[in-house]
Design an enzyme around this catalytic site. Structure first.
Site, short mmCIF file in Angstrom:
data_model
loop_
_atom_site.label_atom_id
_atom_site.label_comp_id
_atom_site.label_asym_id
_atom_site.label_seq_id
_atom_site.Cartn_x
_atom_site.Cartn_y
_atom_site.Cartn_z
N PRO I 13 0.84 -1.30 -0.09
CA PRO I 13 -0.08 0.05 -0.07
C PRO I 13 0.81 1.28 -0.15
CG PRO I 13 -0.79 -1.41 1.41
CD PRO I 13 0.42 -2.49 1.03
N ASN I 14 0.48 2.24 -0.63
CA ASN I 14 0.80 3.66 -0.82
C ASN I 14 2.21 3.92 -1.36
OD1 ASN I 14 -1.13 5.24 0.72
ND2 ASN I 14 -0.52 3.70 2.53
N ARG I 21 5.02 11.50 -2.25
CA ARG I 21 4.88 11.20 -0.98
C ARG I 21 6.02 11.30 0.14
NH1 ARG I 21 4.45 5.18 1.66
NH2 ARG I 21 3.74 5.60 3.86
N TYR I 26 11.02 8.85 1.75
CA TYR I 26 10.88 7.83 0.71
C TYR I 26 11.61 8.19 -0.33
CZ TYR I 26 7.29 6.12 3.90
OH TYR I 26 6.73 5.67 5.10
N ASN I 77 8.25 -5.42 -0.91
CA ASN I 77 8.15 -4.33 -0.04
C ASN I 77 6.76 -4.29 0.62
OD1 ASN I 77 7.99 -2.07 1.37
ND2 ASN I 77 9.19 -0.77 -0.26
N ALA I 80 3.14 -0.71 4.66
CA ALA I 80 2.66 -0.66 5.97
C ALA I 80 2.10 -2.05 6.51
CB ALA I 80 1.55 0.34 6.21
N GLU I 101 12.56 -9.31 1.49
CA GLU I 101 12.00 -8.43 2.00
C GLU I 101 12.93 -7.19 1.97
OE1 GLU I 101 10.77 -8.89 6.13
OE2 GLU I 101 10.01 -6.91 6.33
N HIS I 103 12.83 -2.44 2.35
CA HIS I 103 12.11 -1.62 2.66
C HIS I 103 12.92 -0.03 2.32
CE1 HIS I 103 9.45 -3.45 5.30
NE2 HIS I 103 10.14 -4.16 5.65
N ARG I 110 12.33 4.77 12.74
CA ARG I 110 10.90 5.58 12.93
C ARG I 110 9.78 5.08 14.03
NH1 ARG I 110 8.74 4.62 6.95
NH2 ARG I 110 7.27 6.25 8.08
#
Lengths: 148, 148, 148, 148, 148, 148, 148, 148, 148, 148, 148, 148
Positions: I13-14, I21, I26, I77, I80, I101, I103, I110
């Site tokens: 998502p996103n 964003r 990012y 990735n 969230a 995986e 990121h 964070r």
């Protein structure tokens, strides 16, 4: 950029045993082979690698402090100190250069106490679980960050 | 009392970097300057200061053990070992003399893991947050406790 | 600098009992003696001390608010409110002057609930465990911070 | 079996102080006396003891690594590192021989942070609370396990 | 309904400082301005506002008890007591009228200890984060609930 | 013994509302009736009761301090301060006489935050759940302890 | 300002059931009635409302992303996703416009798992507990923030 | 009322040792003396006492079940089962008569694991810390509740 | 080996917002650019890349299931969903091929809730913190694992 | 000393199954064999062993109480009651003689709930992990402690 | 009763893979076979089964809402959503008919995060660990509850 | 298979009260009726049922041990021991036959301490919440597992 980049590679406690110790977790490549592989790869990018391993937290900190302003980047596998050493973290946080943290095994598949790292949030990024390749990916990531 | 008091001052890991490392947290005074300041202040009270810094937990413990009965008080900034070293705590607890713990930065304003000290409950008292002055206040507190 | 510094000294609940209450923990010096000692010491540094004790959280907050811009520094032993009063913390955080937190006993050697302070991270620094001397060390630290 | 068994005995930080440090907790026997007692006992079983004490985590790990395949069993009192050292645990886990963990004091009667051991689950078994005798019981258990 | 509604507005510790204290968190409107705004708004709905601020938990409780059956609703910003006062909660729970809890700042964006409220589950509802407007929205919500 | 015993009875915040506030939890007896009942009962044992209620933590502490050496025992229902006030606890701990803690409702049947008491471990004993009778049982327990 | 403000109103999972589902918790007003009420109110302030409800987390995120720079504010009742969706939080955090979070019921009076919101600290403010009126108060707060 | 009340008194594990076991915690009165005292006191109120002690959880439950509808009240000191037995709790919860829980020592002054009781929230009330008198106060409370 | 390797790249998502964003977290590279870069890199190793992004957890799971036995490796990735989706984890665990995986940001710097991943212990390894390069390092690691 | 020492050996629940139950955890020696071995060993030291096993917590407590002053030491493997029985702990704490706790398996290598023992801090020491030999080492430790 | 009962059977994410995915955990029966078996069994009790599987939380919620008053009971295996979806829980809680929750594997033998279910306390009952038979037992339980 | 299956049915503490104790939680069926129902159902499958209830943990363990190899399956409702008895768990784990755990009430709707079971992860599966029917479903599940 055309300057030679100097990279310090730091290996924490027990990594001198690589290739013999618990190979089902850590693989059969030795530390010397890893260092050789990293030197080879660095040469292609006009970078120089210096390696250091110790079982002594204090010796690792001494070495990191001495590197001081004479390096452009640091690649570290803190071994078990990842989970326990605030002193190592502080030595790393005092460096002005980017740091990449690597782990041979996937620490998320092991004991719960290996899930927390004192180093990760003072590092640029973390690579975990790819055996000896974690180091070469880490070096690549570090060189890439330095070339930008 | 008219006897000369002997005080051991112990500095933990990374404190040799003082003045250069993260000055926005730890200030610009060097460790040498702090030691000199403490020697000066001690002289006025007929006390003698001996200083020791190491990045090695083991070396700090060795030094504290050797001091043994040859000192009257101990002033310590355990640095990052404050939060992680039971071994250092045990070495301190084995001393028969009063101990004062000091910190340069206010550890309550930093990461959560810096809030716990293994040393505080074997110390006489704790002084935190006044930069280099934490040391001189700590020495004063120690001398005062010894003179009573 | 040659201006007279005005310091407010604030004592929290039960500190009026000093000298009589649990002397094995808090010592035999009375609050009046502590205030006198602080006034004496302040005079030597051309500073003025005003003292206030109350068992009422609200009265302590009122007094701190009234001090407002008319003081240059604040020395506080919040007593038991250290561990429970967010309202006192907020009153302190609203002050524009440096704050030093002191405790008579070494709170790290006592009940677990005394280990947390709502005040420490809005203070400049903390001094704990030296009995009445915690106050004089705190005053010294405060004056030093103000003179810089 | 008739082969001589080689046993490494490892003593962690502050155990060199035995006999002088907090005797109400740790007893009055010195480390030399314990080592002598263990050598004596081993001789009766055609085993050989080698002892090593250090206040340095790194030195302990170095020594354990060097023992490697040259020993048949390991007896360890990790002292305070019991509770904090993942690096020591990893060095022990890398050994192929049985390990017995011993403690002089009953760690269950002391501070909460002494209740957790990083060593216990890589050891064969644990003996705690019998003073110097914890060592001789541990040696007996180790020899017994090796003779089977 | 045509009866005049009586509303008590209660402001907790340090809210008398509004407009001066940490304006980046709490805004520049003063408490007097808020009270005036509320009185104005109430008038339009044939309601009457009575306001009370204190830094004393006890005084707030006294005032709430006295209001007793003489009010139809209560609007409260408990300030820091939100997070620490069970006594205030009990005083509110003893009221038979609806209660609306308001906060100037968005308490979810601040320290972790501000996330828990002892008041919220004895209130009708909660409004947080809109500065002075939190009060007027709260009054509107309260009047609306009373008019149903 | 034939001396008249002086007992201070202290009631915490909101207990002045007894008989009207949430009667399904706290019953219908008023505080005046409880005090009268206690005075009656005390008289039979040649004891004298003095009562004090306040919604102000500070006022309760002031009163307890003033009682000082002029009483032989203290009976207290700290109300909501039971769970939040270290300052009240400290005032009680400073008393040299036995203390009995009572609660009207059974605090174990209510919200989780009412399960912890800062007072219980400085009290002789605790009685909870018997409504107004908790007080008379508490007085009896206190007198009994004093007569021994 | 005279420009028409465009507001997106987002309703999370199960809110389409409003008026029928558990009316003792959520009231009897339907979602259509709420949307109509909001449109009415917006018109008075020269604002335009667009509404969107979905039981699909992904559809809610798609819709919020599409709104992007074409809205001036967002009013959201995330329903159960409040407590579980980091993805929704991230979509909201990526918006450049103010967000107001509303809840029909007072979430502080319900199950413990409803006390935590992933949305609150990326929102301007939160309104909870006033039934359908939570929405109109939220719209008012949003318009007010946008008009400033 | 004039009917004879039947009360079952239940003593949990190890209470048969009373008077000999750790008298500094539990006092010197024996269980027989306590039972005699309770019978005496009951007689004055036209009540009858039956006592039962066992070290067996199961036997205690059997006895409580058998009492069933043949008693009007139950007085219990569950001893160590207070903190561990859900089965005992369930047996008590199945009774239709009021239950009073008593403890000899003040459980709030002892180990942390004694602070939780599985019985308290199925009891009418709890009395703790008054030695043998806890029983007589408990009986009084129980009779009082039954006479209402 | 000379067979063409098929790799599925999954973006949670996103991630479709990449480049717009929160670029300070990012970066400015778009998802299209990342996919192009991965295709380029794959071609050099005779591998084929197929990419998929969705804001819908269900759509991501559907796509992973459909890939089933038609791919040799998966690069993901999870955005969230990393921290909240057991369903995604289960879909991945049901795959017979290696998973990497990645990121973009260093999740250790964070919010605390981003520190836990439901995916890491079903993945071969994890790469975090190197921006768009995390993807290319991940692809390299995956190809390397597949070529062995 | 020349007096015969009487030792009670207590075996908790399920230990009667030894030799048959889960032999991969508990070994193949039966309880009778262990008792015989202990009797043999005791004889050599002029000690007498009496053994008792039960699956009933209450029976174990009864037996320990009866031993009372008629024994000089107690050796116990509490089995599963180690982790759950405060009543057993209390019975042991009431004994005036030294207690040694033993376990067949290394409880640190098993489920998390087996890591806590209610017995360890009322015992002299603990021996865990050596199978049937844990008992003989425990007996030796006990005899040694008694002979001093 | 003679009316035909309508039952909705809902299968959560990844259950479409049944028979192929990790058969050592979930068995070899396919979802189609389970649905057929349920239809067969239902027919014997004059009930009708309708089945629905989706990997989309939103689609599951939509389907449950649509069933609304047109079913008499619901049988659900929420799969991984069991542990993470409050939205699904809310959709189920809004239904007026009895719900039975089933799981193929024994979730108590798996990862810790599978021990908590958001569904169980809105369900009539739970059946876990019997493979495909969990469904038929669940259907039987549901029919039984509906026939009463 | 045509051999008669022998099933032991075990009922934990307080289940002998079924039908009278808290019928709103446990229903009105008695234990005798449940046993009769199970015997009836078993007969249809050529199985034999033997039942045992006790309030004594030890008696339950004795009975389970005696069943040993003379049964083919075990059906147990451990009652309150579910949540507290490791000893019962160990007795069950020592059995070589499949075990089914049942509960009358839905333990997920009750007190938090009833959510954890020491039995579930040594059982084949668990059925909870269907009243007396939980037993018959459990028997069916057990027979089914045995017939495979």
């Amino acid at each position: 950029m055309s300057r030679t980049l100097r990279i310090l590679v730091v290996h924490g406690p027990n990594l001198n045993l690589l290739g013999t110790r618990e190979p089902e977790i850590y693989g059969t490549t030795t530390l010397e082979e890893i260092d050789a592989m990293l030197r080879e790869r660095a040469k292609a990018s006009r970078a120089e690698i210096e390696s250091f391993q110790s079982n002594h937290e204090g010796a690792l900190i001494d070495r990191i402090q001495q590197a001081g302003s004479r390096i452009e980047g640091l690649l570290i596998n803190p071994g078990a100190l990842t989970h326990t050493s605030v002193a190592l973290r502080d030595a790393l946080a005092a460096l002005a250069v980017p740091i990449v943290e690597v782990h041979l095994s996937n620490i998320h598949r092991r004991e719960a106490f290996r899930r927390h790292s004192y180093v990760s949030d003072v590092a640029l990024g973390v690579i975990t679980g790819f055996g000896a390749q974690s180091y070469s990916l880490g070096l690549e990531a570090l060189l890439d960050a330095l070339r930008v």
